[in-house]
Design a protein around this motif. Structure first.
Motif, short mmCIF file in Angstrom:
data_model
loop_
_atom_site.label_atom_id
_atom_site.label_comp_id
_atom_site.label_asym_id
_atom_site.label_seq_id
_atom_site.Cartn_x
_atom_site.Cartn_y
_atom_site.Cartn_z
N ARG A 83 0.84 -1.20 0.00
CA ARG A 83 0.00 0.00 0.00
C ARG A 83 0.88 1.26 0.00
O ARG A 83 0.59 2.24 -0.67
CB ARG A 83 -0.92 -0.01 1.22
CG ARG A 83 -1.88 1.14 1.21
CD ARG A 83 -2.99 1.04 2.22
NE ARG A 83 -3.52 2.37 2.43
CZ ARG A 83 -3.32 3.12 3.51
NH1 ARG A 83 -2.64 2.62 4.51
NH2 ARG A 83 -3.81 4.32 3.60
N ALA A 84 1.93 1.21 0.79
CA ALA A 84 2.86 2.35 0.81
C ALA A 84 3.41 2.60 -0.59
O ALA A 84 3.51 3.76 -1.04
CB ALA A 84 4.00 2.08 1.79
N ALA B 25 1.34 6.81 -6.75
CA ALA B 25 0.30 7.76 -7.14
C ALA B 25 0.85 9.17 -7.19
O ALA B 25 0.50 9.96 -8.08
CB ALA B 25 -0.86 7.68 -6.14
N VAL B 26 1.71 9.51 -6.25
CA VAL B 26 2.31 10.85 -6.27
C VAL B 26 3.26 10.99 -7.45
O VAL B 26 3.29 12.00 -8.15
CB VAL B 26 3.04 11.11 -4.93
CG1 VAL B 26 3.81 12.42 -4.99
CG2 VAL B 26 2.04 11.15 -3.80
N ALA C 114 3.11 9.60 -10.21
CA ALA C 114 2.38 9.67 -11.49
C ALA C 114 1.95 11.09 -11.83
O ALA C 114 1.63 11.39 -12.97
CB ALA C 114 1.16 8.76 -11.43
N LYS C 115 1.94 11.97 -10.82
CA LYS C 115 1.47 13.34 -11.07
C LYS C 115 2.61 14.30 -11.41
O LYS C 115 2.45 15.51 -11.29
CB LYS C 115 0.74 13.86 -9.83
CG LYS C 115 -0.55 13.10 -9.57
CD LYS C 115 -1.16 13.56 -8.26
CE LYS C 115 -2.41 12.74 -7.94
NZ LYS C 115 -2.87 12.98 -6.57
N SER C 116 3.76 13.76 -11.79
CA SER C 116 4.92 14.59 -12.13
C SER C 116 5.18 15.64 -11.06
O SER C 116 5.09 16.85 -11.31
CB SER C 116 4.72 15.28 -13.48
OG SER C 116 4.48 14.34 -14.47
N PRO C 117 5.51 15.22 -9.86
CA PRO C 117 5.71 16.19 -8.77
C PRO C 117 7.00 16.98 -8.96
O PRO C 117 7.82 16.64 -9.82
CB PRO C 117 5.82 15.28 -7.54
CG PRO C 117 6.38 14.01 -8.08
CD PRO C 117 5.84 13.86 -9.47
N PRO C 118 7.20 18.02 -8.14
CA PRO C 118 8.47 18.75 -8.19
C PRO C 118 9.65 17.81 -7.92
O PRO C 118 9.48 16.74 -7.31
CB PRO C 118 8.33 19.78 -7.06
CG PRO C 118 6.88 19.89 -6.82
CD PRO C 118 6.27 18.59 -7.18
N ALA C 119 10.81 18.26 -8.34
CA ALA C 119 11.99 17.38 -8.29
C ALA C 119 12.27 16.87 -6.88
O ALA C 119 12.60 15.69 -6.69
CB ALA C 119 13.19 18.15 -8.82
N ASP D 264 7.97 2.09 -12.28
CA ASP D 264 8.11 3.46 -11.78
C ASP D 264 9.55 3.75 -11.38
O ASP D 264 10.06 4.85 -11.59
CB ASP D 264 7.19 3.68 -10.58
CG ASP D 264 5.75 3.89 -11.05
OD1 ASP D 264 5.54 3.94 -12.28
OD2 ASP D 264 4.86 3.99 -10.20
N LEU D 265 10.17 2.77 -10.76
CA LEU D 265 11.57 2.98 -10.36
C LEU D 265 12.45 3.17 -11.59
O LEU D 265 13.33 4.04 -11.62
CB LEU D 265 12.07 1.77 -9.56
CG LEU D 265 11.55 1.66 -8.12
CD1 LEU D 265 11.95 0.33 -7.50
CD2 LEU D 265 12.11 2.80 -7.28
N ILE D 266 12.20 2.36 -12.60
CA ILE D 266 13.00 2.49 -13.83
C ILE D 266 12.77 3.87 -14.45
O ILE D 266 13.71 4.54 -14.88
CB ILE D 266 12.64 1.37 -14.82
CG1 ILE D 266 13.10 0.02 -14.25
CG2 ILE D 266 13.28 1.61 -16.19
CD1 ILE D 266 12.54 -1.19 -14.97
#
Lengths: 1046, 185
Positions: A676-677, A683-684, A686-691, A717-719
């Motif tokens: 779940r973590a 999910a975060v 996927a939203k192209s967050p700040p660096a 996602d890690l890749i």
């Protein structure tokens, strides 16, 4: 455009650039074609508009005069201007070079007073100025902070000033210095702080010693507002070019700018442009404008050498080491002692990242007659942990020199031999420990032997301790402290009364591991002695917490109440484990209530049995510091899973996604639900967050991925997170990909990283992870990597191939490689891959791998033994004749037990070994009887080494009694199994039950009692060893034990 | 009436330093502009221009056609600026100034921007987003009035390349200038 005529021709017509004939033709067309005519007119208007919009470039006043003066100087044939006074005033100590380039923080101060009509505060515009100068504000403009003095500290000068401010610089009179534009922080009237870029700021020193600061801050309010509005700009670094390019690095043109960037401290390794450099690439970040300071290159070079090398060392880039060595070599020749000291320190730091070819120069230093170079080369070799055959020969030459005349060089040589863990160094080190050598060399040699678990080190140390030299004794004790099992408890008890505090502290600390409960009174007296130093008392408390048992906790609680709270902390924490005893819990709560350092830890410890502590943790969770969240969650996860889940859920809703606290909360979630973590983090992402957020999320996701397989989606996602991440994060992701995701997805990514990543550490991490991913592409990629010039990568690839049981044809050449470690691992991989024993390369590799380290040697043996049983006799024979007792000890694990012809001979060989623990191990592993083991143990002169404990504990014939004896009986010496001591331990346990009952003494006591039961049983079974074990004690124990469990 | 370049060169070579000082005053601004465009930094550019004049003074004797002094100086300045930019490995000036056109060092009077025509201000904003080398090219063409052949000699690029670059830049400027407000400009 429907017209066929090339519009560029119209453009050239508008510019008057067409040949006459062509111009006539095109002009005729344009006049008849509305489209072309329109374009022509627009282009003409554009040219006019461009000229109208033009503003002349500013030229500083007096430019022509200055240039003419300079021209006159040149034409007059005058030599270099007179040498200026040294700019550097290095302070005492090694930190002085940190002040090599001072950062002058030019702050555009707030209105005077703050909050006036403009309400503008500008801060942190920065630039470089020289070391050793001080600055003060002489004049203030309307924006300057009232009477703000320059704040000067070592390494930086910070002044608050504004446009037009005059900065007086003392002790230096350079011609001119330029500051840079860059990031500044702007605070608007609403006190919102934003970061914007500024243009260049020049500081020009007129004759005399004043700097005039010209800061082109816009006058226009609208421009200022524009500046304020522009708050989205990312911060960018600033700096200055202080080292003339020609002197920066006698390397390639491509390399030179990078070195200069390093010197200016402005190189970032993420984002920005890419500079190709050999096989690797350097990523240069965006940066602000650069100005070249016209000043004495020699002075600057000296000033910047240390800074340059430190930057280069941080970068871990191939080729930069050469530049650093060039700079350093000059520095070693001509700078004063303090700079050289700093340069030496930095070079030693960067020794591990030098490439092989770069390090060859260090070998030439070792071969030189210059004491300083030899000593520095030796220190670098020691730090690097590898000694080539050439270096080894040179080191032995140095050791054969006259002891008095070449002390420095000889000490350096011993340090190398002692630090590299080279297996053939032991004989040399043992020789050095002889009394005829100076004590400091003996200490170094002894330290090296101790690190290798060679008993000769202990004997040498005992002699050194007996010399009466307190300083040397202190150093010796500190050395021994790292190798706790080489001295017996009795030795440490004697040292408890040493006049030297560090010796007393070390002795107390060691008794915590080797002592018995009988040592508690002496240690408690030490703690109670208010005149004793705090360090000694803390180490004594540490020992007390280790030695004390369930029966001691109430007495220790009383002791804790008498102590200074700071000293008592360790004890309070230890007592918190006795959460079942209300009296102790009360004391612990009382002592920790106002101590923020341990309060959270205490509550965490109490939480297991104390509902009150759990409630407190739940109450404090929401406002607990970020660092405490994870330990708190760990404490609650077992006892309050639902409440923890709710706390995390509400916390995650409240916190901003990606903030440090949010990430810590996700980590708390991971205790119970790692997948779940991972989903939350993904999910975060996927939203192209700040660096920054992205880096935090990826770091945690990778950390979770290392612990358990998070599945293919997380791996993807890690890749995807690898590009744009720093090298540390990329390495972490590569490590995670060893465990997370399917082979099909992960292998291509890891192979790509291994081939293309600019960072050596990331490539090595990828190679290691590929060792867990068996596939044909994996083997192909690893095979290529075995021939990579990056030695660490080649070794990692060979280790992974050995793990996979593969050995490619192309790696055959490595069996003859110059590097012993590569030869060793190549042979190991070949042995692991072979179905039939191929003894020769392996035997030769092991025989020649003496320049390798014990760690490599032993790991290689393990790999071969696991993968290719057919080679075990080869390994055993090779190890059995090895000069290192530790490797002979390892050979014992392969002692034959098949009843074959060689078994008696090999057993006899072990029995006559010069080292007792090899004899013991040989007897134990070789299928010897318990009596033969006991006989071997009887002759053992000192404490068992940790290695032997671990190895013997795993061995079948002695399993069952040996571990119990080692853990339950803390009586040191091991000359023989001490039945009396065993009985004493049991009596202690029984007393604990009597005093507190099982309910109070808790699980630890039950575990200890269980150990005791195993011990008793074992002692009875091995009756020949402990004939005095009393039946009545055993019976009594079982009775009490049974009662305690009811 | 100012003296032509040829006379000043001859005067300087005859020993009259004032002639060279006059040449400096004549060309310091355009050379400063060119080197600032290339290096992106006014102070670096000033150093570069000083080196240009010093180099020119030392080798003026070798200048076969004094009437070509102007393009000769520009060529030295272009090379010097390019060399400095490469040495410092810094990006074009757009890295810093495009983000803050109002802070561009060539703007000597920010206050004046309020009173100028919107189209001119808009052009300035667009120009501030261009790379320094492109700005230099446009300056050489429109401000200094060099032909493509001259610019080719100054920059070392082929004449056809220079022509193509100028055309593309002009086309881009027109598109952005006549396009909707708030676009790239």
């Amino acid at each position: 455009m429907s017209c066929d005529v090339n519009p560029e021709l119209v453009s050239r017509l508008a510019d008057g650039e067409l040949p006459r004939d062509e111009e006539r033709e095109i002009r005729a067309h344009v006049e008849g074609c509305s489209e072309c005519r329109d374009l022509h007119d627009r282009l003409v208007r554009l040219a006019a508009l461009y000229r109208a919009a033009h503003r002349p470039a500013p030229v500083s006043s007096g430019f022509a005069e200055r240039t003419m003066r300079k021209l006159a100087t040149i034409r007059g044939g005058r030599a270099r201007p007179p040498r200026r006074r040294r700019l550097i005033r290095l302070g005492a100590g090694g930190a002085a070079l940190a002040a090599a380039a001072l950062l002058l923080i030019v702050a555009l101060g707030p209105s005077d007073p703050v909050g006036s009509a403009e309400g503008l505060v500008l801060k942190y515009d920065s630039g470089w100025v020289w070391a050793g100068m001080s600055a003060s504000i002489q004049e203030r403009c309307p924006y300057a902070i009232p009477s703000a003095p320059a704040r000067i500290r070592l390494g930086s000068v910070r002044v608050w000033l504004d446009r037009g401010t005059i900065v007086t610089v003392e002790n230096v009179a350079p011609a001119s210095i330029h500051l840079l534009g860059g990031s500044i922080r702007v605070m608007n009237p609403s006190h919102e702080s934003v970061r914007v870029r500024t243009p260049a700021v020049s500081v020009v020193a007129p004759p005399g010693s004043e700097f005039t600061v010209r800061c082109p801050l816009p006058d226009d309010p609208e421009a200022i507002q524009t500046l304020l509005r522009d708050s989205s700009r990312p911060a960018s670094s600033v700096g200055a070019l202080l080292l003339p390019a020609a002197r920066a690095a006698p390397a390639t043109d491509d390399l030179r700018p990078v070195v200069i960037e390093c010197l200016a401290g402005r190189l970032t390794l993420s984002g920005g442009s890419t500079l190709p450099m050999g096989q690797k690439r350097v990523h240069l970040g965006a940066h602000g404008p650069v100005l070249q300071a016209p000043c004495d290159p020699d002075e600057i070079r000296r000033t910047m050498t240390g800074v340059a090398i430190s930057r280069i060392a941080e970068l871990d880039l191939e080729g930069l080491g050469r530049a650093a060595l060039d700079i350093a070599e000059e520095a070693l020749d001509d700078v004063d002692g303090e700079v050289r000291e700093e340069v030496e320190r930095l070079l030693v730091t960067m020794a591990p990242v030098l490439t092989r070819s770069e390090f060859e120069r260090i070998e030439t230093w070792l071969a030189s007659e210059d004491d300083l170079r030899v000593a520095l080369g030796a220190r670098m070799a020691a730090r690097r942990g590898r000694v080539t055959d050439t270096m080894r020969r040179r080191l032995h030459e140095i050791l054969s020199l006259d002891s008095e005349k070449a002390h420095l060089k000889r000490a350096a040589a011993v340090a190398v031999l002692a630090s590299t863990d080279a297996v053939t160094s032991h004989e040399t080190l043992r020789t050095i420990t002889a009394n005829t050598e100076p004590p400091d060399l003996r200490l170094l040699a002894a330290w090296g032997l101790l690190a290798s678990r060679d008993p000769a080190g202990r004997d040498a140390l005992e002699e050194i301790l007996g010399t009466g030299d307190e300083a040397l004794a202190g150093a010796a004790v500190r050395s021994v402290r790292l190798n706790s099992d080489v001295m017996a408890a009795e030795d440490w008890r004697g040292l408890l009364r040493s006049p030297h505090p560090s010796v007393r502290a070390a002795s107390a600390f060691q008794l915590g591991f080797l002592g018995t409960p009988d040592d508690l009174p002496a240690l408690e007296a030490m703690v109670s002695d208010a005149s004793e130093s705090e360090d000694v008392r803390r180490d004594a408390i540490s020992a007390i917490t280790r030695l004390s048992g369930p029966g001691d906790h109430r007495r220790l609680a009383a002791l804790a109440r008498q102590l200074d709270p700071v000293v008592a902390r360790t004890l309070v924490l230890a007592l918190a484990s006795y959460a079942r005893d209300p009296e102790v819990v009360t004391t612990v709560r009382e002592l920790s209530r106002w101590d923020p350092v341990i309060r959270a830890s205490v509550l965490t410890l109490l939480a297991r049995h104390d509902a009150g502590a759990r409630d407190a943790l739940v109450r404090e969770f929401a406002r607990a510091p970020v660092d405490s969240l994870v330990p708190t969650a760990r404490a609650l996860s077992a006892t309050e899973p639902e409440r923890l889940r709710e706390l995390c859920r509400s916390g995650l809703e409240r916190e901003e996604a990606g903030s440090p606290r949010w990430v810590a909360l996700v980590e708390c979630v991971a205790f119970q639900e790692p997948h779940r973590a991972a989903t939350i983090l993904r999910a975060v992402l996927a939203k192209s967050p700040p660096a920054e957020t992205r880096a935090r999320c990826l770091t945690l996701l990778a950390s979770l991925g290392i612990r358990s397989d998070l599945g293919p989606a997380a791996a993807r996602d890690l890749i995807a997170g690898i590009p744009g991440s720093g090298k540390d994060l990329r390495g972490l992701i590569c490590t995670a990909l060893g465990a997370t995701g399917s082979h099909e997805e992960v292998v291509p990514a890891l192979c790509a990283r291994l081939r293309n990543d600019p960072s050596s550490s990331v490539r090595v991490a990828a190679a290691r992870s590929l060792g867990r991913r068996p596939s044909e592409p994996t083997v192909t990629t690893l095979s290529e990597a075995t021939l990579d010039p990056d030695r660490d990568l080649a070794v990692a690839a060979l280790i992974s191939l050995a793990t996979l049981g593969r050995f490619p044809d192309r790696a055959q050449v490595l069996l003859e490689a110059d590097d012993a470690t590569i030869r060793l691992w190549a042979a190991t991989a070949r042995a692991c891959a072979g179905t039939t024993p191929d003894r020769m390369p392996l035997a030769r590799a092991f025989a020649e791998a003496d320049a390798g380290t014990l760690r490599d040697y032993l790991a290689a043996i393990e790999n071969v033994a696991i993968r290719n049983e057919g080679l075990i006799p080869t390994l055993r024979d090779r190890c059995l004749d090895h000069p290192s007792p530790r490797i002979r000890l390892h050979a014992a694990r392969f002692a034959p037990r098949d009843g074959g012809d060689r078994e008696p001979a090999i057993r006899a060989r072990f029995a006559r070994d010069t080292h007792w623990f090899v004899r013991v191990a040989g007897a134990a592993y070789g299928g010897g009887s318990r009596r033969s083991i006991a006989l071997a143990l009887e002759n053992a002169p000192g404490a068992l080494s940790n290695v032997l404990r671990r190895d013997l504990a795993r061995h079948a014939p002695i399993r069952g009694w040996y571990p119990a004896r080692l853990t339950a009986v803390r009586e040191p010496g091991d000359e023989q199994v001490d039945a009396e001591a065993s009985s004493r331990v049991i009596q202690t346990l029984l007393r604990a039950v009597d005093e507190g009952g099982a309910e109070i003494v808790g699980d630890d006591a039950v575990r200890n009692l269980g150990r005791g039961a195993g011990l008793i049983r074992s002692l009875k079974l091995s009756g020949s060893l402990v004939p005095s074990a009393s039946d009545s004690v055993v019976r009594e124990f079982y009775r009490r034990f049974a009662e305690s469990l009811r | 009436m100012s003296q032509p370049d040829e006379q000043l060169v001859t005067g300087f070579l005859s020993g009259d330093d004032r002639c060279f000082e006059e040449l400096i005053r004549r060309y310091q601004e355009p050379l400063m502009r060119l080197t600032t465009r290339i290096t992106g930094d006014a102070a670096t550019a000033e150093d570069a221009v000083q080196e240009v004049f010093l180099a020119a003074a030392c080798s003026l004797e070798s200048l076969e056609r004094p009437e070509k002094l102007r393009s000769w100086l520009f060529r030295i300045a272009h090379r010097k600026g390019t060399l400095l930019m490469k040495r410092t490995r810094r990006g074009p000036p757009t890295m810093s100034y495009s983000e803050h056109p109002e802070l561009e060092p060539t703007l000597s009077a920010p206050r004046a921007t309020r009173h100028e025509s919107p189209i001119r201000n808009r052009l300035r904003r667009i120009l501030s987003t261009l790379a320094g080398q492109d700005r230099a090219l446009l300056d050489l063409r429109f401000i200094d009035g060099f032909t493509c052949a001259d610019i080719s000699m100054i920059s070392g690029e082929k004449p056809s390349t220079v022509r193509q670059r100028i055309w593309r830049l002009k086309r881009d400027l027109l598109d952005r200038l006549e396009g909707p407000e708030g676009g790239n400009a």
